[in-house]
Design a protein around this motif. Structure first.
Motif, PDB file in Angstrom:
ATOM      1  N   ASP A  33      -1.076  -6.273  -0.522  1.00 23.15           N
ATOM      2  CA  ASP A  33      -1.169  -5.397   0.792  1.00 23.15           C
ATOM      3  C   ASP A  33      -2.195  -4.911   1.293  1.00 23.15           C
ATOM      4  N   ASP A  66       0.939  -0.986   0.104  1.00 24.12           N
ATOM      5  CA  ASP A  66       0.186  -0.350   0.116  1.00 24.12           C
ATOM      6  C   ASP A  66       0.307   1.495  -0.307  1.00 24.12           C
ATOM      7  N   SER A  67       1.938   0.729  -0.012  1.00 25.17           N
ATOM      8  CA  SER A  67       3.170   2.695   0.175  1.00 25.17           C
ATOM      9  C   SER A  67       2.758   2.993  -1.538  1.00 25.17           C
ATOM     10  N   GLU A  96      -1.389  -5.546   8.631  1.00 28.99           N
ATOM     11  CA  GLU A  96      -0.544  -5.190   9.421  1.00 28.99           C
ATOM     12  C   GLU A  96      -1.297  -5.593  10.756  1.00 28.99           C
ATOM     13  N   LYS A 153      -0.597  -9.585   2.473  1.00 29.02           N
ATOM     14  CA  LYS A 153      -0.312  -9.286   3.970  1.00 29.02           C
ATOM     15  C   LYS A 153      -1.360  -8.193   4.699  1.00 29.02           C
TER      16      LYS A 153
HETATM   17 MG   LIG Z   1       2.113  -1.480   3.680  1.00 26.05          MG
END
Ligand SMILES: [Mg+2]
Ligand SMILES: Nc1nc(=O)c2c([nH]1)NC[C@@H]1CN(c3ccc(C(=O)N[C@@H](CCC(=O)O)C(=O)O)cc3)CN21
Ligand SMILES: CC(C)C(=O)C(=O)O
Length: 277
Positions: free
Chosen positions: A96, A57-58, A128, A126
């Protein structure tokens, strides 16, 4: 190994799967990952032998023009993830899960993971959070989708954490260990440790059966991951201290653009070889 040697070698290699992450840890072989958001970089990194590509998500900062990852949506990441997944022949591709697509609960998390698995060819997702995301990880893994965890500094919680603050220092190492164990116990195949002291990362790595992937976590981890635009010297703003810049793409592209502009202005481009009779 040169780039072309690596390209030739990878043609004979099997696709990376979760078992390769596990056997790498068991055999002391380091795992290498980069982010990627498009077909061209994905193909280059895959051919160079990078083991996994994270469609992070960067992309919010690096592709979509936001100043954080918070506004990024699943709909924005799906086409980028599809482009990366379709470009690789060996690398393991991880999608992500963006902010707001899994926190409400395991059902929401599984629904979001299904979207990536059905609408792209990603191999894993992935998300968080350690203890706070364990039920989400468990539910996604139970559906047959591999999950990579992400603890320490978690960029989607930037405002809650009070900025880009190093995590897991001093007394906080107990929380980091609890998060790491929660991710492992929930069934994740690997866990990212972001911006944690090298000593804390070493402790977590020794404690876990699953591989740890460091981003600003020092050398005593099972693998490394970097945001490709930071790594290639393309990022404009402040770059975290943990990044080693392996190229100066910003300089190269800037000089190329200036040279092109000058050639057009002076009439030296296009030349006869670029023109049709
Ligand atoms: Mg990320
Ligand atoms: N892995 C990763 N996570 C991120 O959140 C992230 C990147 N890379 N790269 C692109 C941007 C830029 N970000 C960052 C993150 C940290 C610093 C930084 O300068 N950190 C300090 C330590 C923290 C502090 O005390 O301020 C440093 O010295 O590295 C800069 C930009 C956040 N973004
Ligand atoms: C920095 C890595 C771990 C990430 O989550 C991303 O690129 O989005």
């Amino acid at each position: 190994m040169t780039y072309s040697e690596a390209a030739a070698a990878q043609a004979n290699l099997k696709r990376v799967r979760t078992r390769h992450f596990q056997s790498a840890k068991e055999n002391g072989i380091k795992i290498t990952g980069l982010t990627s958001y498009d077909q061209l970089t994905a193909g280059i990194f895959d051919q160079a032998g990078i083991d996994f590509l994270l469609v992070g998500d960067s992309a919010g900062n690096n592709v979509l023009g936001y100043d954080t990852t918070l506004p990024v949506t699943i709909d924005e990441l799906i086409p980028l993830t599809r482009a990366v997944a379709n470009a690789v022949s060996r690398a393991f591709v991880i999608a992500d899960l963006p902010f707001g697509s899994y926190e409400v609960g395991p059902e929401e998390a599984l629904h979001s993971a299904f979207r990536f698995m059905k609408e792209t060819h990603a191999h894993a997702v992935k998300l968080e959070g350690g203890v706070r995301s364990a039920e989400q990880i468990r539910r996604i893994v139970a559906a047959g989708i591999p999950v990579m965890g992400h603890i320490g500094f978690t960029p989607q919680s930037e405002h809650g954490l009070g900025g880009h603050v190093i995590q897991g220092r001093g007394d906080q190492v107990e929380q980091l260990l609890a998060d790491a164990r929660a991710v492992q116990d929930a069934g994740a195949f690997a866990v990212v440790l972001e911006m944690v002291p090298a000593e804390s990362a070493a402790l977590v790595t020794a404690e876990l059966r699953i591989p740890t992937i460091g981003v600003g976590a020092g050398p005593h981890v099972d693998g490394q991951l970097l945001v490709w635009t930071d790594w290639a010297g393309l990022t404009a703003g402040r770059i975290p201290r943990f990044v080693r810049q392996y190229a100066d793409l910003r300089g190269i592209l800037g000089e190329a653009a200036a040279a092109y502009r000058a050639d057009v202005a002076e009439g030296t481009y296009p030349g006869p070889e670029h023109s049709y009779d």
